[in-house]
Design a protein around this motif. Sequence first.
Motif, mmCIF file in Angstrom:
data_model
loop_
_atom_site.group_PDB
_atom_site.id
_atom_site.type_symbol
_atom_site.label_atom_id
_atom_site.label_comp_id
_atom_site.label_asym_id
_atom_site.label_seq_id
_atom_site.Cartn_x
_atom_site.Cartn_y
_atom_site.Cartn_z
ATOM 1 N N GLY A 99 32.828 37.623 45.940
ATOM 2 C CA GLY A 99 33.288 36.114 45.663
ATOM 3 C C GLY A 99 33.526 35.571 47.185
ATOM 4 O O GLY A 99 33.291 34.436 47.257
ATOM 5 N N HIS A 133 40.651 32.426 48.837
ATOM 6 C CA HIS A 133 39.227 32.261 48.733
ATOM 7 C C HIS A 133 38.388 33.294 49.235
ATOM 8 O O HIS A 133 37.264 33.197 49.401
ATOM 9 C CB HIS A 133 38.850 30.748 49.492
ATOM 10 C CG HIS A 133 39.585 29.717 48.849
ATOM 11 N ND1 HIS A 133 39.078 29.251 47.644
ATOM 12 C CD2 HIS A 133 40.451 28.779 49.223
ATOM 13 C CE1 HIS A 133 39.749 28.133 47.357
ATOM 14 N NE2 HIS A 133 40.551 27.861 48.127
ATOM 15 N N GLY A 134 39.091 34.312 49.801
ATOM 16 C CA GLY A 134 38.319 35.283 50.265
ATOM 17 C C GLY A 134 38.876 35.870 51.495
ATOM 18 O O GLY A 134 39.974 35.701 52.011
ATOM 19 N N VAL A 241 36.023 31.911 41.202
ATOM 20 C CA VAL A 241 35.833 33.357 41.363
ATOM 21 C C VAL A 241 36.605 34.115 40.411
ATOM 22 O O VAL A 241 36.253 35.213 39.575
ATOM 23 C CB VAL A 241 36.032 33.870 42.392
ATOM 24 C CG1 VAL A 241 36.162 35.415 42.701
ATOM 25 C CG2 VAL A 241 35.015 33.350 43.493
#
Length: 435
Positions: A99, A133-134, A241
Amino acid sequence: MNEVNWPFTGRGTLRINRAEGVYLYSDSGQAILDAAGGAIVANIGHGRERVVARVAAATRDYTYVVPPWVTPSRAALVDALEAHWLPPELTRIHVTSGGSEAVESGVKLALQYHAALGAGERCLIIAREPSYHGTTLATAALSGHPARKRGLEGALQRYPVTAAPYPLRCPLGRDHPDMGAYYADALRTTLETAGPENVAALLAEPITGSSGGAIVPPDDYWPRVRAICDDYGILLILDEVMTGFGRTGRNFGYQHWDITPDILVAGKGLAGGYAPLGGVFATDAVASTIEDAGLNVMFHTFGAHPAACAAAAEVLTILQEENLVERARIMGDELQQRLLDAFRDHPHVADVRGRGLLQAIEIVRDRDSLEPYEESANITSRVVGAGLKKGVFFYGGGTGSVRDIVCMGPPFIIESAHIDTMVGVLREAVDQVCQ
Ligand SMILES: Cc1ncc(COP(=O)(O)O)c(C=O)c1O
């Protein structure tokens, strides 16, 4: 000599020797109901032989092939995506190994798109808070998640941030009828302040995942945001994701509203946990602009790994054949209703929310004032720990500042009896921790 430590930090993790259907089995023999689908990943459940066989065949027949070349598994994945999953606007497919990589690739595409148009100064991305977001430096920087940035703050690039809808705590009042306009106006203000000529894209989760705890925005929010992006010539990157490939009861979470992103990012559910895989899907306008300018869209060595693509192709086929996205919608409604029944009057549960099989509760010290517990009280991890002792694995959410969120994201094959167990155990765990 020190003993080798697993995991990298911390101790005392569980050992799981087997997983099947909606259950994990620990080495002490305990059956654990996987109400979290791992990390909200295992959409078709664990241990499906069909997927295992297809992965084995791909590994045997063409172990590793550089990402741009075609293999039967890559062709099958592209065919499945085109036939059943992607909207007609999203014709370009880039496959990564997870992701964070997929989000970062999506952000790079937005930057390269503007550079290709001669607007290389458009290098800001608008981020939202809360969000996740990661974990790469760029995706961490773009995440509205203070807890996961601790110790990195000095090194992270700063981006303009706008508030993501949070109906429970909307400054206008809980579930205020004007909150869609309120949060869209906040985006416009952020853009104006940053200078739209400096901005490449908005990066956002259509339904906020575990960072905010399954937050569904008001219905007019996304159409307003899409219009703002178009007005200012910025791209809309949607991070699905967590929500992509059926989790919220539609193929993609954004499809609950009448919008289309320019770039769509997916991960977890794409291969359902059978392989590490992420996907970036873009419009032809984005991809051909980059292509025509001769810019290089770089791939990772393990991007579109043949066995991972085989896993995804089979997982998507199973989702399709067994009508599991519709099942996620139906079982999600049932789960939400059962959670509402269990927590509607609970003094320490302020909200039950979510869509499809992404659901969450928000725990507070005081239900009327919405005052949270102190962060040091570690409510979420204690509730998750208490649930685990009782044989159910829930997914802890929150960002540090947003907190005491417990998420649920079980496999779509879940039955009503499992929902009864999940909700019963969650109620007991919350009562035990919030006495
Ligand atoms: C919305 C969202 N985006 C990005 C990521 C990062 O994905 P990965 O952990 O596979 O790198 C996650 C992971 O939880 C996520 O939920």
